[in-house]
Motif scaffolding. Sequence first.
Motif, mmCIF file in Angstrom:
data_model
loop_
_atom_site.group_PDB
_atom_site.id
_atom_site.type_symbol
_atom_site.label_atom_id
_atom_site.label_comp_id
_atom_site.label_asym_id
_atom_site.label_seq_id
_atom_site.Cartn_x
_atom_site.Cartn_y
_atom_site.Cartn_z
ATOM 1 N N ASN A 139 37.342 72.400 -13.798
ATOM 2 C CA ASN A 139 36.624 71.386 -13.030
ATOM 3 C C ASN A 139 36.299 71.832 -11.613
ATOM 4 N N SER A 140 36.467 73.123 -11.336
ATOM 5 C CA SER A 140 36.126 73.662 -10.023
ATOM 6 C C SER A 140 35.875 75.157 -10.158
ATOM 7 N N LYS A 142 37.330 77.420 -8.428
ATOM 8 C CA LYS A 142 38.650 78.052 -8.391
ATOM 9 C C LYS A 142 39.266 78.075 -9.784
ATOM 10 N N GLU A 143 39.160 76.968 -10.506
ATOM 11 C CA GLU A 143 39.708 76.906 -11.865
ATOM 12 C C GLU A 143 38.919 77.796 -12.818
ATOM 13 N N LEU A 223 29.891 72.235 -11.177
ATOM 14 C CA LEU A 223 31.027 72.699 -10.378
ATOM 15 C C LEU A 223 30.664 72.917 -8.914
ATOM 16 N N ALA A 224 29.446 73.381 -8.664
ATOM 17 C CA ALA A 224 29.089 73.712 -7.282
ATOM 18 C C ALA A 224 27.600 73.958 -7.138
ATOM 19 N N VAL A 237 28.928 67.168 -4.881
ATOM 20 C CA VAL A 237 29.191 68.475 -5.484
ATOM 21 C C VAL A 237 29.367 69.505 -4.368
ATOM 22 N N GLU A 242 33.046 76.389 -0.810
ATOM 23 C CA GLU A 242 34.055 75.333 -0.643
ATOM 24 C C GLU A 242 34.984 75.246 -1.842
ATOM 25 N N SER A 243 34.416 75.489 -3.014
ATOM 26 C CA SER A 243 35.131 75.217 -4.249
ATOM 27 C C SER A 243 35.951 76.370 -4.804
ATOM 28 N N GLY A 244 35.964 77.523 -4.122
ATOM 29 C CA GLY A 244 36.822 78.582 -4.638
ATOM 30 C C GLY A 244 36.397 80.014 -4.429
#
Length: 325
Positions: A139-140, A142-143, A223-224, A237, A242-244
């Motif tokens: 869900n990101s 990073k994940e 995700l982004a 979003v 930002e997200s990883g």
Amino acid sequence: MTSWLRLLGTSLAATLAFAAAPALAESYPAKPIRLIVPFPASGATDLLARAIAQKVGANLGQQVVVDNRPGAGGAIGSDMAAKAPADGYTLLMATSSTHSIGPHIHPRLPYNVQTDFTPIGQVASATNLLVVSNHLPVNSVKELIAYAKAHPGELNYASSGNGTVVHLMAEAFSAQAGVQLTHIPYKGTALSIADLISGKVHILFDSIVTGLPHVRDGKLKALAVTSPKRSSLVPDVPTVGESGLPGFVSETWFGIYGPKNLPADLVTRLNAEFNKAIQAPEVKERLAKLGAEPVGGTPAQFASVVSKESARWGKLIKDRNITAE
């Protein structure tokens, strides 16, 4: 005596030609202007070109006709523009794919992007949306990176074809994230959506315009966005950074070119007209709905952007051994 008369006649002709030059420049445009879009109708480049062309035409008092000439990754339309008369009546809506990426993927193009065109100005930049299949348990960003590292070689991504900006964006992402992803090329990202929804394909960097409806319908996960800041279309979003994956930014530029040797007065006039058009409230609104933002600037600034992006994508293409095949 005859020589003196001949000299006087030549001098008079030159004087009259010089005096007429400003009048000719001021009379432009005396007929409709053709704006070649080297991609199919209804795509992001076409929609953006039409939004801007309509306003430019209204301001000039002459229609700016969008002429779609798709094929060969934008090379067919670009070649037509390069070989057109340098009179200001044939222009090209170029993109990252045609002038920053194409020369590195197709070294035998029938034109030279650096010498066969006259830069007029950048009109917009657009972000992309990183979407994944609902079957992927992330869900990101990073994940996603963690999952890809835990399952090397198992994840794949779709693109609109070898050597396209969508393809290179995913390659840049995998290189920076240090993950191994398998490329699945399609003849356009729209053709990959069904496989993405079913889980046959896992990842796609899609145009925000075409990807967002599937996210809103709950068929895909966003995700982004790939821009340096969040998009007003999807303010919830995050950016990739930002997200990883800090520092990752990848946008598509759109700009106007003319054929080589376009007179300087026409370049100045057209640059001013396009800069004016993209700042009109109705044009800015239409661009925003396409996930794009107006840019503007001078021809020199536009040329610098193209050069920097060309160096960036050229290095990636060489390092990752990417070909159009």
